[in-house]
Design a protein around this motif. Structure first.
Motif, PDB file in Angstrom:
ATOM      1  N   UNK A  50       0.859  -1.189   0.000  1.00  0.00           N
ATOM      2  CA  UNK A  50       0.000   0.000   0.000  1.00  0.00           C
ATOM      3  C   UNK A  50       0.893   1.236   0.000  1.00  0.00           C
ATOM      4  N   UNK A  51       0.712   2.109  -0.995  1.00  0.00           N
ATOM      5  CA  UNK A  51       1.504   3.331  -1.126  1.00  0.00           C
ATOM      6  C   UNK A  51       0.592   4.537  -0.908  1.00  0.00           C
ATOM      7  N   UNK A  52       0.973   5.376   0.031  1.00  0.00           N
ATOM      8  CA  UNK A  52       0.216   6.590   0.379  1.00  0.00           C
ATOM      9  C   UNK A  52       0.954   7.788  -0.231  1.00  0.00           C
ATOM     10  N   UNK A  53       0.245   8.588  -1.024  1.00  0.00           N
ATOM     11  CA  UNK A  53       0.855   9.747  -1.685  1.00  0.00           C
ATOM     12  C   UNK A  53       0.261  11.024  -1.111  1.00  0.00           C
ATOM     13  N   UNK A  54       1.147  11.902  -0.633  1.00  0.00           N
ATOM     14  CA  UNK A  54       0.702  13.210  -0.133  1.00  0.00           C
ATOM     15  C   UNK A  54       1.392  14.303  -0.939  1.00  0.00           C
ATOM     16  N   UNK A  55       0.641  15.336  -1.294  1.00  0.00           N
ATOM     17  CA  UNK A  55       1.180  16.448  -2.082  1.00  0.00           C
ATOM     18  C   UNK A  55       1.202  17.717  -1.249  1.00  0.00           C
ATOM     19  N   UNK A  56       2.315  18.462  -1.353  1.00  0.00           N
ATOM     20  CA  UNK A  56       2.475  19.725  -0.638  1.00  0.00           C
ATOM     21  C   UNK A  56       2.896  20.799  -1.634  1.00  0.00           C
ATOM     22  N   UNK A  57       2.111  21.856  -1.734  1.00  0.00           N
ATOM     23  CA  UNK A  57       2.414  22.952  -2.661  1.00  0.00           C
ATOM     24  C   UNK A  57       3.141  24.075  -1.922  1.00  0.00           C
ATOM     25  N   UNK A  58       4.116  24.685  -2.630  1.00  0.00           N
ATOM     26  CA  UNK A  58       4.765  25.860  -2.042  1.00  0.00           C
ATOM     27  C   UNK A  58       4.119  27.121  -2.595  1.00  0.00           C
ATOM     28  N   UNK A  70       1.968   2.270   3.827  1.00  0.00           N
ATOM     29  CA  UNK A  70       0.753   2.279   4.634  1.00  0.00           C
ATOM     30  C   UNK A  70       0.277   0.839   4.813  1.00  0.00           C
ATOM     31  N   UNK A  71      -0.733   0.698   5.655  1.00  0.00           N
ATOM     32  CA  UNK A  71      -1.319  -0.622   5.859  1.00  0.00           C
ATOM     33  C   UNK A  71      -1.125  -1.145   7.267  1.00  0.00           C
ATOM     34  N   UNK A  72      -1.892  -2.144   7.650  1.00  0.00           N
ATOM     35  CA  UNK A  72      -1.840  -2.666   9.023  1.00  0.00           C
ATOM     36  C   UNK A  72      -0.504  -3.312   9.381  1.00  0.00           C
ATOM     37  N   UNK A  73       0.272  -3.749   8.375  1.00  0.00           N
ATOM     38  CA  UNK A  73       1.559  -4.379   8.692  1.00  0.00           C
ATOM     39  C   UNK A  73       2.621  -3.365   9.103  1.00  0.00           C
ATOM     40  N   UNK A  74       2.424  -2.108   8.733  1.00  0.00           N
ATOM     41  CA  UNK A  74       3.431  -1.080   8.993  1.00  0.00           C
ATOM     42  C   UNK A  74       3.308  -0.612  10.441  1.00  0.00           C
ATOM     43  N   UNK A  75       4.334  -0.880  11.232  1.00  0.00           N
ATOM     44  CA  UNK A  75       4.352  -0.477  12.640  1.00  0.00           C
ATOM     45  C   UNK A  75       5.613   0.355  12.879  1.00  0.00           C
ATOM     46  N   UNK A 112       6.336  -3.547  -8.328  1.00  0.00           N
ATOM     47  CA  UNK A 112       5.402  -4.501  -8.927  1.00  0.00           C
ATOM     48  C   UNK A 112       4.491  -5.143  -7.883  1.00  0.00           C
ATOM     49  N   UNK A 113       4.866  -5.030  -6.609  1.00  0.00           N
ATOM     50  CA  UNK A 113       4.054  -5.613  -5.539  1.00  0.00           C
ATOM     51  C   UNK A 113       3.016  -4.635  -4.992  1.00  0.00           C
ATOM     52  N   UNK A 114       2.984  -3.413  -5.521  1.00  0.00           N
ATOM     53  CA  UNK A 114       2.005  -2.434  -5.040  1.00  0.00           C
ATOM     54  C   UNK A 114       0.600  -2.891  -5.433  1.00  0.00           C
ATOM     55  N   UNK A 115      -0.252  -2.993  -4.441  1.00  0.00           N
ATOM     56  CA  UNK A 115      -1.650  -3.404  -4.678  1.00  0.00           C
ATOM     57  C   UNK A 115      -2.613  -2.223  -4.626  1.00  0.00           C
ATOM     58  N   UNK A 116      -2.306  -1.249  -3.768  1.00  0.00           N
ATOM     59  CA  UNK A 116      -3.213  -0.115  -3.557  1.00  0.00           C
ATOM     60  C   UNK A 116      -2.408   1.169  -3.471  1.00  0.00           C
TER      61      UNK A 116
END
Length: 451
Positions: A50-58, A70-75, A112-116
């Motif tokens: 799971x890849x979470x993308x956040x954008x920040x504008x200047x 991201x995801x429940x496995x990430x601690x 290649x393993x990215x699902x979401x």
């Protein structure tokens, strides 16, 4: 092997890379950037699903993309502990995004393993993202949906009690995203928000189970911690990059924060970790600087060491970008980009090195960051101990008025050339006419002067 100084920050380019940097800068502005440390790469390889993308504008409209696992496995604890990639695309269009993502994929086979992939509601380049990650499902992130609703509640002209009720219900739903709580918040919006404003809220997102699968897999305490961690991370991004006047200043401010904050060591890996300071034991950085001072005094003549120690003092004073106190704020102005060649004899494109051929603040900063010391073969023989005895003789032997004028004119010409090449036609004509007038005033109106 070249090293780049991005506003005073040492970015290493090793093989295999300790740090990865893909930097494009044709002018003083930063056109594009892709950054990832080996530690960040390892984190992504461990949690690629799971890849979470956040954008920040200047302020100038440039956008910084921050990729987080991201995801429940990430601690992972602490802001930026989940960050695995930073990127500034040249343009935020399909082509610019494709180039940025292709660099990411090139250095991260685990893509290649990215699902979401989780994105914000304002992200419009979904087709470009889907083109590069054809197997991944692209969803709105629950965090961004909640921030979107929170912003809308504050923008609408609602009664204070109703606004408080909505925000409280939203906060409760964020931390306990059960189907019942989501339906209850959806009903509350439909009953309390005027019909004219309902389409703006996109309340149907609350009933999309795919968006809330992640929060639903966590306990209430875990969800609360998850959202708080993301809130802190995004606020720091806004403070460092979002409030900056330029991309270089913003990304340097962010990197300085991450290097200096003990809670964010993981994001830069062991090579840039800064140990926790102690009143009894000097830090590794202090020991490195002391070693550099010792090597300067041992290898260089006294006057040469004096010049280099002055440069080292600039490095030491530049460690904190902004220091705040109860009554005043100290701001350190950062430099332009310089390129170093660390192999003996070390060289740098800065003015100090070009004139004196001595280790400058950038070379010394690189040595300090690597916890290394000056080596005799890193400077010309005439600067080594035993060759010269006094400061006057050193300055007299190295300083050349013609060389200094040449370097000054060269640097000024380069800066003026960049300004003329990267401006609108109207601005070009205005600047050209100004230079034309200056040239005529200096040399005379009757001579043809080529600007």
């Amino acid at each position: 092997m070249a090293l780049t100084m991005l506003n005073g920050l040492v970015i290493e380019d090793l093989n295999p890379p300790t740090l990865l940097l893909h930097l494009v800068s044709k002018t003083s502005k930063l056109d594009s950037l892709n950054y990832q440390s080996c530690f960040m790469r390892g984190i992504f390889a461990s949690f690629p699903e799971i890849l979470f993308i956040h954008r920040t504008y200047n302020r100038g409209g440039k956008v910084l993309y921050t990729f987080l696992v991201d995801g429940p496995r990430v601690q992972l604890e602490g802001p930026f502990a989940q960050a695995v990639y930073f990127a500034i695309p040249a343009k935020e269009n399909a082509d610019g995004l494709a180039q940025m993502l292709q660099v990411f994929k090139k250095f991260n086979p685990a893509w290649e393993k990215i699902c979401t992939i989780l994105v914000d509601p304002y992200f419009v380049q979904v087709p470009a993202l889907a083109m590069e990650f054809p197997v991944a499902e692209i969803l709105l992130s629950a965090f961004h949906v909640c921030k979107f609703l929170q912003s809308k509640f504050c923008q609408l002209s609602l009664e204070p009690q109703l606004k408080t009720k909505l925000l409280t219900s939203l906060q409760h739903t964020m931390c306990c995203a059960t189907a019942g709580n989501l339906k209850q918040l959806h009903s509350l919006l439909n009953s309390c928000i005027p019909q004219a404003f309902l389409p703006e809220l996109h309340s149907h997102w609350l009933l999309n189970d795919r968006i809330w699968l992640g929060p639903r897999s966590r306990s209430q305490a875990q969800s609360n911690h998850y959202f708080q961690n993301l809130e802190v991370t995004t606020r720091i991004l806004s403070q460092c990059f979002g409030s900056a006047l330029s991309e270089k200043q913003g990304i340097s401010s962010l990197f300085y924060y991450m290097q200096r904050n003990p809670g964010n060591k993981a994001s830069f890996g062991p090579d840039l970790n800064l140990p926790t300071t102690s009143n009894a034991t000097p830090t590794a950085e202090q020991l490195a600087e002391a070693s550099i001072q010792y090597s300067l005094n041992a290898i260089c003549t006294a006057p040469a060491a004096q010049l280099c120690l002055a440069e080292l003092a600039v490095v030491q004073k530049s460690l904190h970008l902004i220091g705040t106190g109860s009554e005043k704020t100290n701001v350190q102005i950062l430099e332009d980009t310089h390129v170093m060649q660390p192999q003996p004899p070390a060289s740098c494109s800065c003015y100090f090195y070009q004139v004196y051929h001595l280790p400058c603040r950038h070379i010394l900063g690189m040595l300090s960051a690597r916890h290394q010391v000056l080596q005799p073969d890193m400077l010309p023989s005439k600067w080594r101990a035993g060759y010269t005895t006094g400061l006057d003789s050193i300055l007299g032997s190295r300083w050349d008025e013609t060389l200094e004028k040449h370097l000054t004119v060269t640097f000024l010409t380069e800066q003026v050339g960049q300004l003329l090449q990267h401006c609108s036609e109207e601005e070009f004509q205005s600047r050209y006419n100004t230079l034309r007038k200056l040239a005529d005033d200096w040399i005379g109106p009757y001579e043809q002067v080529q600007v």
